[in-house]
Design a protein around this motif. Structure first.
Motif, PDB file in Angstrom:
ATOM      1  N   ILE A  20       1.453   3.268  19.255  1.00 46.36           N
ATOM      2  CA  ILE A  20       1.806   2.175  18.350  1.00 46.36           C
ATOM      3  C   ILE A  20       0.969   0.948  18.706  1.00 46.36           C
ATOM      4  O   ILE A  20       0.959   0.509  19.850  1.00 46.36           O
ATOM      5  CB  ILE A  20       3.308   1.825  18.438  1.00 46.36           C
ATOM      6  CG1 ILE A  20       4.161   3.016  17.997  1.00 46.36           C
ATOM      7  CG2 ILE A  20       3.621   0.598  17.591  1.00 46.36           C
ATOM      8  CD1 ILE A  20       5.655   2.784  18.104  1.00 46.36           C
ATOM      9  N   SER A  21       0.265   0.400  17.712  1.00 46.15           N
ATOM     10  CA  SER A  21      -0.509  -0.830  17.891  1.00 46.15           C
ATOM     11  C   SER A  21       0.133  -1.949  17.091  1.00 46.15           C
ATOM     12  O   SER A  21       0.705  -1.707  16.021  1.00 46.15           O
ATOM     13  CB  SER A  21      -1.955  -0.648  17.418  1.00 46.15           C
ATOM     14  OG  SER A  21      -2.652   0.252  18.236  1.00 46.15           O
ATOM     15  N   PHE A  22      -0.007  -3.184  17.594  1.00 47.25           N
ATOM     16  CA  PHE A  22       0.568  -4.341  16.909  1.00 47.25           C
ATOM     17  C   PHE A  22      -0.425  -5.489  16.915  1.00 47.25           C
ATOM     18  O   PHE A  22      -0.948  -5.859  17.972  1.00 47.25           O
ATOM     19  CB  PHE A  22       1.866  -4.779  17.590  1.00 47.25           C
ATOM     20  CG  PHE A  22       2.532  -5.963  16.936  1.00 47.25           C
ATOM     21  CD1 PHE A  22       3.126  -5.834  15.702  1.00 47.25           C
ATOM     22  CD2 PHE A  22       2.565  -7.208  17.562  1.00 47.25           C
ATOM     23  CE1 PHE A  22       3.740  -6.918  15.084  1.00 47.25           C
ATOM     24  CE2 PHE A  22       3.172  -8.291  16.960  1.00 47.25           C
ATOM     25  CZ  PHE A  22       3.764  -8.153  15.713  1.00 47.25           C
ATOM     26  N   ALA A  51       8.974  -6.205  12.475  1.00 45.76           N
ATOM     27  CA  ALA A  51       7.718  -5.722  13.064  1.00 45.76           C
ATOM     28  C   ALA A  51       7.765  -5.776  14.580  1.00 45.76           C
ATOM     29  O   ALA A  51       7.287  -4.860  15.267  1.00 45.76           O
ATOM     30  CB  ALA A  51       6.551  -6.557  12.546  1.00 45.76           C
ATOM     31  N   ARG A  52       8.342  -6.827  15.125  1.00 43.14           N
ATOM     32  CA  ARG A  52       8.438  -6.965  16.580  1.00 43.14           C
ATOM     33  C   ARG A  52       9.405  -5.956  17.181  1.00 43.14           C
ATOM     34  O   ARG A  52       9.222  -5.500  18.317  1.00 43.14           O
ATOM     35  CB  ARG A  52       8.841  -8.391  16.944  1.00 43.14           C
ATOM     36  CG  ARG A  52       7.683  -9.370  16.830  1.00 43.14           C
ATOM     37  CD  ARG A  52       8.135 -10.827  16.769  1.00 43.14           C
ATOM     38  NE  ARG A  52       7.000 -11.729  16.901  1.00 43.14           N
ATOM     39  CZ  ARG A  52       6.107 -11.962  15.943  1.00 43.14           C
ATOM     40  NH1 ARG A  52       6.230 -11.345  14.772  1.00 43.14           N
ATOM     41  NH2 ARG A  52       5.103 -12.793  16.142  1.00 43.14           N
ATOM     42  N   ARG A  87       5.399   1.833  24.246  1.00 40.49           N
ATOM     43  CA  ARG A  87       5.175   2.246  22.848  1.00 40.49           C
ATOM     44  C   ARG A  87       3.684   2.299  22.528  1.00 40.49           C
ATOM     45  O   ARG A  87       3.249   3.150  21.749  1.00 40.49           O
ATOM     46  CB  ARG A  87       5.900   1.301  21.898  1.00 40.49           C
ATOM     47  CG  ARG A  87       7.411   1.416  22.036  1.00 40.49           C
ATOM     48  CD  ARG A  87       8.160   0.709  20.949  1.00 40.49           C
ATOM     49  NE  ARG A  87       9.550   0.512  21.358  1.00 40.49           N
ATOM     50  CZ  ARG A  87      10.510   0.058  20.581  1.00 40.49           C
ATOM     51  NH1 ARG A  87      10.233  -0.249  19.327  1.00 40.49           N
ATOM     52  NH2 ARG A  87      11.735  -0.104  21.036  1.00 40.49           N
ATOM     53  N   ALA A  88       2.917   1.393  23.140  1.00 36.11           N
ATOM     54  CA  ALA A  88       1.462   1.439  22.946  1.00 36.11           C
ATOM     55  C   ALA A  88       0.898   2.764  23.458  1.00 36.11           C
ATOM     56  O   ALA A  88       0.018   3.361  22.837  1.00 36.11           O
ATOM     57  CB  ALA A  88       0.805   0.266  23.657  1.00 36.11           C
ATOM     58  N   SER A 144       7.478  -2.628  17.253  1.00 34.94           N
ATOM     59  CA  SER A 144       6.435  -2.610  18.286  1.00 34.94           C
ATOM     60  C   SER A 144       7.002  -2.651  19.703  1.00 34.94           C
ATOM     61  O   SER A 144       6.295  -2.314  20.648  1.00 34.94           O
ATOM     62  CB  SER A 144       5.483  -3.787  18.090  1.00 34.94           C
ATOM     63  OG  SER A 144       6.141  -5.014  18.300  1.00 34.94           O
ATOM     64  N   ILE A 180       6.919  -2.772  24.748  1.00 33.82           N
ATOM     65  CA  ILE A 180       5.669  -2.733  23.991  1.00 33.82           C
ATOM     66  C   ILE A 180       4.596  -1.897  24.693  1.00 33.82           C
ATOM     67  O   ILE A 180       3.831  -1.189  24.047  1.00 33.82           O
ATOM     68  CB  ILE A 180       5.164  -4.174  23.713  1.00 33.82           C
ATOM     69  CG1 ILE A 180       3.976  -4.123  22.747  1.00 33.82           C
ATOM     70  CG2 ILE A 180       4.831  -4.919  24.987  1.00 33.82           C
ATOM     71  CD1 ILE A 180       3.581  -5.485  22.204  1.00 33.82           C
ATOM     72  N   THR A 211       0.032   1.657  13.164  1.00 36.71           N
ATOM     73  CA  THR A 211      -0.505   0.319  13.374  1.00 36.71           C
ATOM     74  C   THR A 211       0.272  -0.683  12.543  1.00 36.71           C
ATOM     75  O   THR A 211       0.485  -0.475  11.346  1.00 36.71           O
ATOM     76  CB  THR A 211      -1.995   0.259  12.971  1.00 36.71           C
ATOM     77  OG1 THR A 211      -2.719   1.281  13.660  1.00 36.71           O
ATOM     78  CG2 THR A 211      -2.588  -1.087  13.320  1.00 36.71           C
ATOM     79  N   LEU A 212       0.690  -1.784  13.189  1.00 30.19           N
ATOM     80  CA  LEU A 212       1.429  -2.841  12.504  1.00 30.19           C
ATOM     81  C   LEU A 212       0.593  -4.114  12.479  1.00 30.19           C
ATOM     82  O   LEU A 212       0.037  -4.518  13.502  1.00 30.19           O
ATOM     83  CB  LEU A 212       2.749  -3.140  13.206  1.00 30.19           C
ATOM     84  CG  LEU A 212       3.806  -2.048  13.229  1.00 30.19           C
ATOM     85  CD1 LEU A 212       3.881  -1.418  14.605  1.00 30.19           C
ATOM     86  CD2 LEU A 212       5.165  -2.636  12.855  1.00 30.19           C
TER      87      LEU A 212
END
Length: 238
Positions: free
Chosen positions: A78-80, A44-45, A73-74, A48, A70, A154-155
Motif C-alpha cells: 500500500i502506497s500513500f 484515506a489515512r 502496510r507499505a 494507509s 503505515i 496506491t492512495l
C-alpha cells in the motif's frame, strides 16, 4: 482486494466516519469525492495506516490489517501520497526515487520517472527534497516516487492541490498510465471532474457516510444536490 467493514472514527468528540462499508476490487480506479469535511482524507489515512479506526475491520486480500501501521502496510503493497508532501533535508530526489523503488536505479531510470510527471529531470535529480522546492514541485516528485514503487494499492489525497493547469493535464495522463502499466488499484481523493472522468467507480462521501457508489454520471447529481457541492468542480487550479 481491499475491504472496509463497519469503519467508525471519532476525533475531538466528533464522529468523523460512521459505519463505512466499502469493497475495492483488484486493478480498479476509484475516486472518493464529497464536500469538505465529509471525512475523505480521514478515510484515506485509515486505509494507509496513519490512523486507526475506533471500530471495524480492514481486510487486504482477505488478511485483517486493521492493527497494522503505515510501515507494515507499505510492506504489504500500500502506497500513500500526502496532500502536503513531506520534505527530507539531506536526501536528493534520486535518493528518494531509488528508496521508493527498492532498487539502486541508474540516473537515467530515475530521471524517467521525473520526466513522466512533467519535470525537467536534469534540473531536479540531484536537488535535495527540502524547502527550496515549491509545493507543486514536491507534489510531482512524490507522485514520481509512488510510480517507482509500483504497489498493488496506491492512495492519492487531492493530488491536484498546488498543481498548475498544464501539470494537471499531465497528471491525468500519469494516472491513466499507472493504472494501465501497474495493474494495481488506485484510490484518489478528489473533487475535480476531470479525475472523476477516468474513474471506474466514484464513491460519494458526505457527513462521514457513504451516500452513493457508481459511475460519475450516477454520482454527480447527488453531489450537486448538496448545499456546497457545486463549488467543487472548476477544473485545473483552485
Amino acid at each position: 482486494m481491499l475491504e472496509l467493514k463497519n469503519i467508525c472514527f471519532s476525533a475531538d468528540g466528533k464522529q468523523i466516519l460512521k459505519d463505512i462499508n466499502l469493497r475495492i476490487d483488484d486493478a480498479k480506479f476509484i475516486v472518493i469525492t464529497g464536500p469538505n469535511g465529509s471525512g475523505k482524507s480521514t478515510l484515506a489515512r485509515i486505509i494507509s495506516g496513519i490512523l486507526t479506526p475506533d471500530s471495524g475491520q480492514i481486510l487486504l486480500d482477505g488478511e485483517d490489517i486493521t492493527a497494522l501501521g503505515i510501515t507494515e502496510r507499505a510492506r504489504k503493497g500500500i502506497s500513500f501520497a500526502f496532500q502536503q508532501p513531506v520534505r527530507f533535508k539531506g536526501v536528493t530526489v534520486k535518493d528518494l526515487i531509488c528508496l521508493a523503488s527498492g532498487q539502486d536505479l541508474s540516473t537515467a531510470d530515475a530521471c524517467q520517472y521525473l520526466s513522466e510527471v512533467g519535470m525537467c529531470a536534469k534540473d531536479y535529480i540531484d536537488r535535495e527534497v527540502n524547502a527550496s522546492l515549491s509545493g507543486g514541485e514536491l507534489k510531482r516528485i512524490e507522485i514520481a516516487t509512488v510510480m517507482a514503487r509500483k504497489t498493488k494499492l496506491t492512495l492519492f489525497d487531492e493530488p491536484e492541490a498546488g498543481i498548475d493547469l498544464w501539470s494537471f493535464k499531465n497528471l491525468i495522463d500519469v494516472f491513466e498510465k499507472m493504472h494501465e502499466e501497474i495493474q494495481g488499484s488506485i484510490i484518489i481523493i478528489s473533487h475535480q471532474e476531470r479525475i472523476l472522468n477516468i474513474a471506474d467507480q466514484v464513491v460519494l462521501l458526505s457527513a462521514g457516510e457513504v451516500k452513493q457508489i457508481g459511475t460519475k454520471e450516477d454520482v454527480l447529481p447527488g453531489l450537486f444536490g448538496m448545499e456546497t457541492g457545486c463549488r467543487y468542480f472548476k477544473g485545473g487550479d483552485e
